[in-house]
Motif scaffolding. Structure first.
Motif, PDB file in Angstrom:
ATOM      1  N   ARG A 133      32.599  48.915  13.268  1.00 55.04           N
ATOM      2  CA  ARG A 133      32.297  49.963  13.743  1.00 55.04           C
ATOM      3  C   ARG A 133      30.449  50.886  13.134  1.00 55.04           C
ATOM      4  N   ILE A 134      29.794  50.810  14.211  1.00 56.69           N
ATOM      5  CA  ILE A 134      28.571  51.405  14.176  1.00 56.69           C
ATOM      6  C   ILE A 134      28.125  52.628  14.978  1.00 56.69           C
ATOM      7  N   ASN A 135      28.017  53.668  14.342  1.00 53.82           N
ATOM      8  CA  ASN A 135      27.706  54.837  15.495  1.00 53.82           C
ATOM      9  C   ASN A 135      26.428  54.843  15.428  1.00 53.82           C
ATOM     10  N   GLY A 136      26.033  55.233  16.018  1.00 55.18           N
ATOM     11  CA  GLY A 136      24.658  54.972  17.457  1.00 55.18           C
ATOM     12  C   GLY A 136      24.489  55.495  18.766  1.00 55.18           C
ATOM     13  N   TYR A 137      22.942  55.206  19.493  1.00 56.44           N
ATOM     14  CA  TYR A 137      22.391  55.180  20.914  1.00 56.44           C
ATOM     15  C   TYR A 137      23.136  54.206  20.993  1.00 56.44           C
ATOM     16  N   GLY A 138      23.651  53.786  22.826  1.00 59.24           N
ATOM     17  CA  GLY A 138      24.240  52.716  22.650  1.00 59.24           C
ATOM     18  C   GLY A 138      23.961  52.572  24.863  1.00 59.24           C
ATOM     19  N   THR A 139      23.569  51.703  25.165  1.00 62.68           N
ATOM     20  CA  THR A 139      23.535  51.683  26.954  1.00 62.68           C
ATOM     21  C   THR A 139      24.298  50.455  27.342  1.00 62.68           C
ATOM     22  N   ILE A 140      24.548  50.611  28.044  1.00 61.83           N
ATOM     23  CA  ILE A 140      25.090  49.559  29.546  1.00 61.83           C
ATOM     24  C   ILE A 140      23.860  49.870  30.388  1.00 61.83           C
ATOM     25  N   SER A 141      23.430  48.402  30.796  1.00 68.09           N
ATOM     26  CA  SER A 141      22.705  48.370  32.080  1.00 68.09           C
ATOM     27  C   SER A 141      22.447  46.795  32.724  1.00 68.09           C
ATOM     28  N   GLY A 142      22.513  47.137  33.687  1.00 69.20           N
ATOM     29  CA  GLY A 142      22.197  45.543  34.410  1.00 69.20           C
ATOM     30  C   GLY A 142      22.588  46.046  35.308  1.00 69.20           C
ATOM     31  N   ILE A 143      23.221  44.662  36.218  1.00 70.70           N
ATOM     32  CA  ILE A 143      23.662  45.085  38.001  1.00 70.70           C
ATOM     33  C   ILE A 143      25.153  44.555  37.538  1.00 70.70           C
ATOM     34  N   SER A 144      25.718  44.570  38.741  1.00 68.05           N
ATOM     35  CA  SER A 144      26.780  45.078  38.539  1.00 68.05           C
ATOM     36  C   SER A 144      28.502  43.718  38.118  1.00 68.05           C
ATOM     37  N   SER A 145      26.544  42.372  38.317  1.00 68.70           N
ATOM     38  CA  SER A 145      27.533  41.048  37.971  1.00 68.70           C
ATOM     39  C   SER A 145      27.201  40.951  36.794  1.00 68.70           C
ATOM     40  N   ILE A 146      26.086  41.264  36.226  1.00 66.59           N
ATOM     41  CA  ILE A 146      25.896  41.237  34.822  1.00 66.59           C
ATOM     42  C   ILE A 146      24.977  42.679  34.355  1.00 66.59           C
ATOM     43  N   MET A 147      25.988  42.218  32.402  1.00 63.67           N
ATOM     44  CA  MET A 147      25.974  43.914  32.555  1.00 63.67           C
ATOM     45  C   MET A 147      25.274  43.671  30.455  1.00 63.67           C
ATOM     46  N   ALA A 148      24.645  44.230  30.399  1.00 66.81           N
ATOM     47  CA  ALA A 148      24.306  44.193  28.848  1.00 66.81           C
ATOM     48  C   ALA A 148      24.475  45.259  28.151  1.00 66.81           C
ATOM     49  N   ILE A 149      24.482  45.711  26.789  1.00 69.52           N
ATOM     50  CA  ILE A 149      24.911  46.063  25.735  1.00 69.52           C
ATOM     51  C   ILE A 149      23.000  45.824  24.829  1.00 69.52           C
ATOM     52  N   ARG A 150      22.441  47.759  24.606  1.00 67.72           N
ATOM     53  CA  ARG A 150      22.104  47.506  23.873  1.00 67.72           C
ATOM     54  C   ARG A 150      21.849  49.244  22.753  1.00 67.72           C
ATOM     55  N   PHE A 151      21.760  48.662  21.833  1.00 68.54           N
ATOM     56  CA  PHE A 151      22.900  49.669  21.164  1.00 68.54           C
ATOM     57  C   PHE A 151      21.292  50.089  19.459  1.00 68.54           C
ATOM     58  N   LYS A 152      21.231  50.965  18.809  1.00 69.51           N
ATOM     59  CA  LYS A 152      20.338  51.026  17.996  1.00 69.51           C
ATOM     60  C   LYS A 152      20.730  52.359  16.911  1.00 69.51           C
ATOM     61  N   ASN A 153      20.298  52.464  15.768  1.00 71.58           N
ATOM     62  CA  ASN A 153      20.444  54.086  15.339  1.00 71.58           C
ATOM     63  C   ASN A 153      19.722  53.700  14.586  1.00 71.58           C
ATOM     64  N   ASP A 154      20.263  54.737  12.685  1.00 70.77           N
ATOM     65  CA  ASP A 154      18.881  54.498  11.984  1.00 70.77           C
ATOM     66  C   ASP A 154      18.727  53.460  11.236  1.00 70.77           C
ATOM     67  N   THR A 155      19.541  52.098  11.035  1.00 70.61           N
ATOM     68  CA  THR A 155      19.237  51.463  10.100  1.00 70.61           C
ATOM     69  C   THR A 155      18.595  49.918  11.381  1.00 70.61           C
ATOM     70  N   LEU A 156      19.753  49.998  12.506  1.00 72.00           N
ATOM     71  CA  LEU A 156      19.382  49.406  13.465  1.00 72.00           C
ATOM     72  C   LEU A 156      18.046  49.367  14.561  1.00 72.00           C
ATOM     73  N   LYS A 157      17.589  48.285  14.324  1.00 73.15           N
ATOM     74  CA  LYS A 157      16.513  48.362  15.706  1.00 73.15           C
ATOM     75  C   LYS A 157      17.270  47.956  16.734  1.00 73.15           C
ATOM     76  N   TYR A 158      16.564  48.652  18.022  1.00 71.97           N
ATOM     77  CA  TYR A 158      17.306  48.957  19.666  1.00 71.97           C
ATOM     78  C   TYR A 158      16.775  47.366  19.788  1.00 71.97           C
ATOM     79  N   LYS A 159      18.248  46.754  20.566  1.00 70.78           N
ATOM     80  CA  LYS A 159      18.151  45.832  20.504  1.00 70.78           C
ATOM     81  C   LYS A 159      19.156  45.497  21.707  1.00 70.78           C
ATOM     82  N   LYS A 160      19.115  44.188  22.236  1.00 70.01           N
ATOM     83  CA  LYS A 160      20.291  43.984  23.173  1.00 70.01           C
ATOM     84  C   LYS A 160      21.724  43.005  22.555  1.00 70.01           C
ATOM     85  N   TYR A 161      22.663  43.054  22.221  1.00 71.32           N
ATOM     86  CA  TYR A 161      23.683  42.740  21.779  1.00 71.32           C
ATOM     87  C   TYR A 161      24.391  41.756  23.220  1.00 71.32           C
TER      88      TYR A 161
END
Length: 232
Positions: free
Chosen positions: A37-65
């Motif tokens: 588990r990694i603590n940071g800042y996350g976003t779940i976004s997209g449309i209802s049929s397709i959702m994407a997770i983006r995440f960042k913290n002090d060591t990880l760049k903001y990217k889509k997972y």
């Protein structure tokens, strides 16, 4: 307005709602495939049929997972973590992101489709706590400590709601569709319960006598887990 026209209007509204974008974001815990588990800042976004997770913290760049990298993500909202997990629905080839409602012998998950922020349909107040569960705190990115409560997610009616509920054994990666609420021409609540819980006559009796309605799915699952399974 005749019946065929009404049906077409309802279907058009659902299509429009399913293409509206939304986002759930905040302090979060990213859960990788190895369960780390990694603590940071996350976003779940997209449309209802397709959702994407983006995440960042002090060591990880903001990217889509992608699903191949993750088990899921927990997002902090109103001092409670909303827990989202990738699950294979009805034997599908690719997993989709579902939100945990309750984890038990038979667990309950939900997928919400609506034309707005998904948190609008969630009450993040604790339903109840079983046993003596110690209080937990987390430290936010600004250094603030927040107490995390123990809760089960409860969903409220909103305009044109559509919720798809799924069930799975324990924390299995595979779930089955149980019931969809708010979709015209979908299978009725009573029929859905009678088909899935056919091995539990006591539960079926409660559905037929209207002791359980489509607002009581959490109670249905709790009754099934306590009264219909051979639990010690």
């Amino acid at each position: 307005m005749n019946q065929p026209i009404r049906k077409h209007i309802l279907l058009l509204l659902l299509i429009l709602l399913s293409t509206v974008s939304f986002a759930q974001k905040g302090d979060a815990i990213l859960i990788l495939k190895d369960s780390s588990r990694i603590n940071g800042y996350g976003t779940i976004s997209g449309i209802s049929s397709i959702m994407a997770i983006r995440f960042k913290n002090d060591t990880l760049k903001y990217k889509k997972y992608k699903a191949k990298d993750l088990i899921g993500i927990d997002v902090l909202e109103n001092n409670y973590y909303r827990q989202f997990r990738y699950k294979y629905k009805d034997g599908a080839k690719f997993p989709e992101l579902l939100e945990i409602v309750s984890i038990d012998s038979l667990s309950l998950y939900v997928r919400i489709y609506e034309g707005g922020v998904i948190s609008n349909s969630l009450s993040t107040e604790p339903a109840y706590v079983i046993g003596n569960i110690p209080k937990q705190t987390i430290t936010l990115s600004n250094g603030q400590e927040v107490e995390i409560g123990q809760s089960k997610n409860l969903y409220r009616e909103i305009l044109f709601p559509r919720y798809s509920y799924y069930v799975g054994h324990g924390q299995s990666d595979h779930v089955d569709h149980l019931y969809t609420k708010g979709l015209p021409f979908a299978k009725s609540f009573e029929k859905s319960m009678m088909e899935y819980f056919i091995n539990c006559p006591r539960l079926i009796e409660k559905v037929e006598s209207n002791e359980f309605s489509n607002d009581d799915l959490l109670s249905v699952l709790e009754f099934y887990n306590r009264s219909c399974l051979n639990l010690e």
